[in-house]
Design a protein around this motif. Structure first.
Motif, PDB file in Angstrom:
ATOM      1  N   TYR A 553     -13.877 -11.536  -5.629  1.00  0.00           N
ATOM      2  CA  TYR A 553     -14.216 -10.163  -5.266  1.00  0.00           C
ATOM      3  C   TYR A 553     -13.171  -9.665  -4.270  1.00  0.00           C
ATOM      4  O   TYR A 553     -12.896 -10.334  -3.268  1.00  0.00           O
ATOM      5  CB  TYR A 553     -15.606 -10.090  -4.629  1.00  0.00           C
ATOM      6  N   LEU A 554     -12.599  -8.517  -4.554  1.00  0.00           N
ATOM      7  CA  LEU A 554     -11.613  -7.920  -3.666  1.00  0.00           C
ATOM      8  C   LEU A 554     -11.925  -6.448  -3.445  1.00  0.00           C
ATOM      9  O   LEU A 554     -12.359  -5.761  -4.378  1.00  0.00           O
ATOM     10  CB  LEU A 554     -10.198  -8.018  -4.259  1.00  0.00           C
ATOM     11  N   PRO A 555     -11.685  -5.932  -2.232  1.00  0.00           N
ATOM     12  CA  PRO A 555     -11.741  -4.483  -2.053  1.00  0.00           C
ATOM     13  C   PRO A 555     -10.759  -3.816  -3.019  1.00  0.00           C
ATOM     14  O   PRO A 555      -9.684  -4.373  -3.302  1.00  0.00           O
ATOM     15  CB  PRO A 555     -11.316  -4.288  -0.591  1.00  0.00           C
ATOM     16  N   LEU A 556     -11.104  -2.654  -3.524  1.00  0.00           N
ATOM     17  CA  LEU A 556     -10.264  -1.976  -4.507  1.00  0.00           C
ATOM     18  C   LEU A 556      -8.852  -1.761  -3.975  1.00  0.00           C
ATOM     19  O   LEU A 556      -7.879  -1.927  -4.720  1.00  0.00           O
ATOM     20  CB  LEU A 556     -10.902  -0.632  -4.892  1.00  0.00           C
ATOM     21  N   GLN A 557      -8.723  -1.403  -2.698  1.00  0.00           N
ATOM     22  CA  GLN A 557      -7.392  -1.184  -2.123  1.00  0.00           C
ATOM     23  C   GLN A 557      -6.537  -2.446  -2.215  1.00  0.00           C
ATOM     24  O   GLN A 557      -5.376  -2.396  -2.607  1.00  0.00           O
ATOM     25  CB  GLN A 557      -7.520  -0.757  -0.661  1.00  0.00           C
ATOM     26  N   GLU A 558      -7.118  -3.602  -1.881  1.00  0.00           N
ATOM     27  CA  GLU A 558      -6.363  -4.853  -1.933  1.00  0.00           C
ATOM     28  C   GLU A 558      -5.988  -5.214  -3.360  1.00  0.00           C
ATOM     29  O   GLU A 558      -4.865  -5.671  -3.622  1.00  0.00           O
ATOM     30  CB  GLU A 558      -7.170  -5.990  -1.299  1.00  0.00           C
ATOM     31  N   HIS A 559      -6.914  -4.995  -4.292  1.00  0.00           N
ATOM     32  CA  HIS A 559      -6.615  -5.324  -5.688  1.00  0.00           C
ATOM     33  C   HIS A 559      -5.476  -4.449  -6.216  1.00  0.00           C
ATOM     34  O   HIS A 559      -4.566  -4.950  -6.892  1.00  0.00           O
ATOM     35  CB  HIS A 559      -7.867  -5.132  -6.537  1.00  0.00           C
ATOM     36  N   LEU A 560      -5.511  -3.153  -5.895  1.00  0.00           N
ATOM     37  CA  LEU A 560      -4.432  -2.267  -6.336  1.00  0.00           C
ATOM     38  C   LEU A 560      -3.112  -2.661  -5.678  1.00  0.00           C
ATOM     39  O   LEU A 560      -2.061  -2.685  -6.342  1.00  0.00           O
ATOM     40  CB  LEU A 560      -4.781  -0.818  -6.009  1.00  0.00           C
ATOM     41  N   ASP A 561      -3.147  -3.005  -4.385  1.00  0.00           N
ATOM     42  CA  ASP A 561      -1.928  -3.467  -3.695  1.00  0.00           C
ATOM     43  C   ASP A 561      -1.337  -4.676  -4.413  1.00  0.00           C
ATOM     44  O   ASP A 561      -0.118  -4.767  -4.611  1.00  0.00           O
ATOM     45  CB  ASP A 561      -2.247  -3.852  -2.251  1.00  0.00           C
ATOM     46  N   VAL A 564       0.297  -3.618  -7.773  1.00  0.00           N
ATOM     47  CA  VAL A 564       1.561  -2.894  -7.557  1.00  0.00           C
ATOM     48  C   VAL A 564       2.656  -3.869  -7.150  1.00  0.00           C
ATOM     49  O   VAL A 564       3.789  -3.815  -7.656  1.00  0.00           O
ATOM     50  CB  VAL A 564       1.365  -1.803  -6.483  1.00  0.00           C
ATOM     51  N   TRP A 565       2.313  -4.764  -6.241  1.00  0.00           N
ATOM     52  CA  TRP A 565       3.299  -5.748  -5.782  1.00  0.00           C
ATOM     53  C   TRP A 565       3.710  -6.659  -6.941  1.00  0.00           C
ATOM     54  O   TRP A 565       4.899  -6.956  -7.125  1.00  0.00           O
ATOM     55  CB  TRP A 565       2.692  -6.576  -4.641  1.00  0.00           C
ATOM     56  N   CYS A 566       2.742  -7.112  -7.731  1.00  0.00           N
ATOM     57  CA  CYS A 566       3.016  -7.978  -8.880  1.00  0.00           C
ATOM     58  C   CYS A 566       3.905  -7.254  -9.892  1.00  0.00           C
ATOM     59  O   CYS A 566       4.847  -7.835 -10.441  1.00  0.00           O
ATOM     60  CB  CYS A 566       1.704  -8.410  -9.520  1.00  0.00           C
ATOM     61  N   TYR A 567       3.625  -5.986 -10.147  1.00  0.00           N
ATOM     62  CA  TYR A 567       4.401  -5.211 -11.113  1.00  0.00           C
ATOM     63  C   TYR A 567       5.862  -5.093 -10.663  1.00  0.00           C
ATOM     64  O   TYR A 567       6.791  -5.284 -11.473  1.00  0.00           O
ATOM     65  CB  TYR A 567       3.792  -3.824 -11.258  1.00  0.00           C
ATOM     66  N   GLN A 568       6.076  -4.821  -9.375  1.00  0.00           N
ATOM     67  CA  GLN A 568       7.436  -4.676  -8.868  1.00  0.00           C
ATOM     68  C   GLN A 568       8.239  -5.960  -9.057  1.00  0.00           C
ATOM     69  O   GLN A 568       9.396  -5.934  -9.484  1.00  0.00           O
ATOM     70  CB  GLN A 568       7.390  -4.289  -7.388  1.00  0.00           C
ATOM     71  N   ILE A 607       5.947   4.905  -6.559  1.00  0.00           N
ATOM     72  CA  ILE A 607       5.443   5.615  -5.393  1.00  0.00           C
ATOM     73  C   ILE A 607       4.461   4.739  -4.620  1.00  0.00           C
ATOM     74  O   ILE A 607       4.479   4.680  -3.388  1.00  0.00           O
ATOM     75  CB  ILE A 607       4.778   6.941  -5.830  1.00  0.00           C
ATOM     76  N   LEU A 608       3.605   4.031  -5.340  1.00  0.00           N
ATOM     77  CA  LEU A 608       2.644   3.140  -4.687  1.00  0.00           C
ATOM     78  C   LEU A 608       3.347   2.014  -3.939  1.00  0.00           C
ATOM     79  O   LEU A 608       2.942   1.624  -2.836  1.00  0.00           O
ATOM     80  CB  LEU A 608       1.691   2.566  -5.734  1.00  0.00           C
ATOM     81  N   TYR A 609       4.420   1.485  -4.539  1.00  0.00           N
ATOM     82  CA  TYR A 609       5.170   0.406  -3.886  1.00  0.00           C
ATOM     83  C   TYR A 609       5.881   0.921  -2.636  1.00  0.00           C
ATOM     84  O   TYR A 609       5.916   0.238  -1.612  1.00  0.00           O
ATOM     85  CB  TYR A 609       6.184  -0.183  -4.864  1.00  0.00           C
TER      86      TYR A 609
END
Length: 839
Positions: A553-561, A564-568, A607-609
């Motif tokens: 279980y992760l907060p949505l903000q952490e999961h999105l972070d 994004v980091w993985c994608y970069q 932009i997110l990164y």
């Protein structure tokens, strides 16, 4: 923590079960000694230890395993158990006991549950009882006996421990001896909530037994046994030792009482000898004396009291030793009041000098930030002639504010780190402390030392699941810049400090751990020679991790972070390894979905990164620009030009969007309280690569084998970056087992960071599956908190060398060369950072 074999878990349970202890101290009036009741007691006690086993515990297995150690129809014979452990694990080397080579790893696992002082003490008691050793010989040998029976190095080669927490060094045996000998008043009350949590102690955890009474019971039983040693006859024969007796128990120094006894037999002489010892030898002499008394017991009372004391001592000791708890609970062990002697012994000095031999070099993590702290330490080390063997690293502590509320500006944490910066800059720029007089204890002579040169590095320690590294990065960049203004034209300047951060040690999702490592090296502007402590996320087997973790279980903000980091980093991989293309595209699709769930609109991964990278700036300095910062301004807000441009109302560029996202991030509740939107993630072994039908409002995700393969590739990409950037990884193997991320030593990522067999780094090899890496990463081996996780630096090297042979197929010669190369790296790191702080 490494799972224990049932065969060895049984004696650990018999020695340390709170159920068996309660039965020994408060036997029910009913016929509990009947066969069925006795068996039930054993079975219930063993079930309390179920979590330490790799599988479910069957009743049939329990009966057979118990029968190997005790008659399940009768009370336990602790002398027999300790004798069996002695025979199985340690052997006599002429002047000491050592663990048998083939039993080393099992012994290290056992130490999380069994105090080795009882096993070693039984061995010495046997030699005394058989006339092979005298009391005087045992007293002398106890001073050099390793308290964990681990072998020592005798080759004279230097060895460096570059990751040691001063508060976690030393040995719990001082506290045990202190409670027995020197306690002269009731110890300050430590509530049940303040004690560390031991999952196997169901009676203490439920409140059915009073955990806080344990030290007093320990003191009471020792006093009764001391008098049973024959020094004063048996006038206290009727004195009870059940829980209720503690209400009227008078606390007094047993050391003072012992010294008044007339000379008596060997048990009494061992007890008296323990009084004058200031190290682990004191507790070892006490255990030897109690076991010799048990061997020669002539009454049922003597036997039952001695056995009850062994149980009480075993339980109390285990609250001073970590056992697979994670960083959150580990902090409780570290700060546990009773872990350090309450009276009679100088734990602070012992922890600095414990196990520090002539060839040892040690780098201590400390929180001392003023000259008094370093002046006191300098005097101790000068008196012991250790000034060339020790220096310090200042560590900031990750702790949440106790105030309710708060956003992700983490103002209290930033204010604290800002104060530390100003304090350390005044200290490092002082012209007083560069030639500071250190008086000896007799005040007859003094030496001049540069107190500033004792502090060589900067760290952030504590629970990395609390304050993120972004809170400390501006302070670390500022301190490492060494740009404080001079006060006098000829003042002495020091080489800038290095950075060594705890990161990637304890994490819910492996991407969170990898991102934490990347934030450390990126936000803190790492330079060659800087180090990452632990860094497990950089090399653990992602497939084993997923199988064990299963659900996250992760907060949505952490999961999105994380996405994004993985994608970069996935894009970096795809440029040279196109086989990851499909996995990267899946990550991109997930970003679109979860971005919309968080912000109500879509933003590009770029932009997110960029918004993520803005976290390295200090928002407090940005909000109220301090002109006094002058040239230090870029250290606190390195992206100021971009931010100023983004703040322009007429600017509609991607920089503006990234800046606005950063501001939204700062306004969110701090991450431990950001629970409004939580993503449920599970691992699916049969998960297929491709787009999932993610519906609006759906906060679920599936981690597929293809994504794990991508994460594996990113691990290798980061390891290659470490190698090319000349950064170093600090391994603390036993610590990583005891805190609970690994199940065995051979799972430690050091075997991937720097393989013992060079061919494993060939493209397609075990440590370079995708051909991304060009070579090893530099690593050093350390102990971390050896006082809470029984080990020695020599042992850390030894057990990894043995794993290289037994688990990775290295020859003895190759394993020896490999581990010696790592030893030399540790020594080189210490010496390259050390400054001669004494004249």
């Amino acid at each position: 923590m490494d799972n224990m074999q049932l065969h060895w878990l049984v004696p650990a349970m018999l020695l340390s079960s709170d159920r068996l202890l309660d039965h020994a101290l408060n036997p029910p009036e009913s016929a509990v000694t009947e066969v069925d009741s006795q068996r039930k007691l054993y079975h219930m006690a063993l079930r309390d230890y179920q979590s330490y086993l790799p599988g479910r515990l069957r009743k049939e297995d329990s009966d057979l395993a118990l029968s190997q150690w005790t008659n399940i129809d009768h009370p336990v014979d602790y002398l027999s158990i300790l004798n069996k452990l002695q025979q199985a694990f340690i052997h006599w080397r002429g002047d000491r006991f050592e663990v048998k080579h083939h039993q080393l790893e099992t012994w290290l696992v056992l130490l999380s549950q069994v105090d080795p002082a009882w096993v070693i003490g039984e061995a010495y008691a046997e030699l005394l009882d058989n006339g092979m050793l005298s009391v005087e010989q045992v007293t002398e040998l106890a001073r050099t006996q390793c308290p964990n029976a681990l072998p020592k190095r005798f080759d004279g080669e230097p060895i460096a421990d570059n990751h040691v927490h001063l508060g976690g060094n030393g040995h719990y045996s001082l506290s045990m001896a202190s409670f027995a000998l020197h306690l002269n008043k009731r110890p300050d009350q430590v509530t049940r909530e303040e004690w560390p949590y031991r999952q196997e102690h169901s009676l203490f955890n439920s409140g059915a037994c009073d955990l806080t009474s344990l030290p007093v019971m320990f003191h009471r039983l020792f006093g009764l046994l001391m008098r049973e040693s024959g020094a004063e006859g048996n006038e206290d024969e009727c004195e009870s030792y059940h829980w209720d007796s503690l209400a009227t128990h008078m606390i007094e120094s047993h050391a003072a009482e012992l010294k008044e006894f007339p000379a008596a037999g060997p048990v009494h002489r061992l007890l008296v000898a323990a009084i004058d010892e200031s190290g682990p030898a004191s507790w070892l002499l006490l255990t030897t004396a109690i076991l010799l008394l048990l061997r020669r017991a002539t009454t049922v009372r003597q036997t039952s009291m001695a056995q009850a004391f062994i149980q009480t001592a075993s339980v109390l000791r285990n609250y001073m030793v970590v056992s697979g708890v994670g960083l959150g609970d580990f902090v409780k062990y570290f700060r546990f009041t009773y872990r350090m002697p309450v009276t009679g012994m100088n734990y602070s000095q012992h922890s600095q000098l414990h196990d520090l031999f002539d060839q040892h070099l040690r780098e201590f993590r400390v929180t001392g930030d003023n000259y008094r702290y370093f002046a006191k330490a300098a005097r101790v080390f000068l008196e012991q002639k250790l000034d060339t063997q020790i220096h310090f690293v200042y560590h900031f502590t990750r702790e949440f504010s106790k105030k309710k509320g708060g956003d992700r500006r983490y103002k209290e944490g930033r204010n604290k780190s800002d104060k530390v910066v100003r304090k350390l800059q005044r200290f490092m720029g002082s012209v007083t402390f560069d030639s500071y007089p250190i008086m000896n204890r007799d005040f007859t002579d003094s030496r001049r030392v540069d107190l500033r040169a004792m502090l060589r590095g900067l760290d952030v320690a504590g629970n990395e699941n609390e304050l993120p590294i972004e809170v400390f990065a501006p302070a670390l960049r500022t301190l490492r810049s060494a740009t404080h203004h001079h006060k006098f034209p000829n003042e002495k300047r020091l080489r800038q400090p290095f950075i060594t951060l705890h990161a990637g040690e304890d994490f819910g999702h492996i991407l969170s751990g990898l991102r934490a490592v990347d934030e450390a090296v990126t936000f803190c502007d790492y330079q060659p020679g800087d180090r990452i402590g632990h860094g497990l996320a950089l090399g653990i087997d992602v497939y084993k991790w997923a199988e064990r973790q299963q659900h996250i279980y992760l907060p949505l903000q952490e999961h999105l972070d994380n996405l994004v980091w993985c994608y970069q980093h996935g894009l970096e991989l795809v440029a040279s390894h196109p086989q990851f293309q499909s996995s990267v595209m899946v990550i991109r699709e997930k970003i679109h979905h979860f971005c919309y769930e968080l912000y109500g609109q879509d933003f590009s991964p770029r932009i997110l990164y960029q918004a993520w990278r803005l976290r390295r700036n200090c928002p407090m300095k940005l909000e109220k620009r301090d002109e006094a910062l002058g040239t230090k301004w870029p250290l606190w807000v390195p992206d100021f030009d971009l931010i100023r441009h983004a703040q322009d109302e007429n600017n509609s560029s991607s920089a503006n969007e990234s800046y606005q996202l950063w501001v939204k991030y700062l306004d969110r509740p701090r991450h431990d309280r950001d629970r409004e939107q939580v993503v449920s993630i599970h691992y699916s072994r049969n998960g297929k690569i491709g787009a999932r039908n993610l519906l609006s409002g759906q906060l679920e995700d599936v981690l597929s084998p293809a994504e794990l393969e991508l994460i594996h590739g990113i691990q290798d990409l980061m390891l290659e970056r470490f190698s090319q950037s000349q950064w170093v990884l600090e391994a603390c193997p036993t610590s990583n087992l005891y805190i609970g991320r690994l199940n065995s030593y051979d799972e430690h990522p050091i075997f991937r960071w720097s393989p013992p067999k060079r061919d494993e780094l060939q493209p397609g090899g075990r440590a370079n599956l995708f051909g991304i890496r060009s070579g090893s990463v530099r690593v050093c081996i350390n102990t971390d908190d050896a006082g809470l996780m029984p080990t020695t630096l020599e042992n850390e090297h030894r057990v990894l060398k043995d794993c290289a042979i037994s688990s990775y197929g290295a020859s003895d010669q190759d394993a020896s060369l490999w581990i010696d190369s790592i030893r030399r790296t540790g020594v080189e790191l210490f010496r390259s950072n050390h400054l001669n702080w004494a004249d």
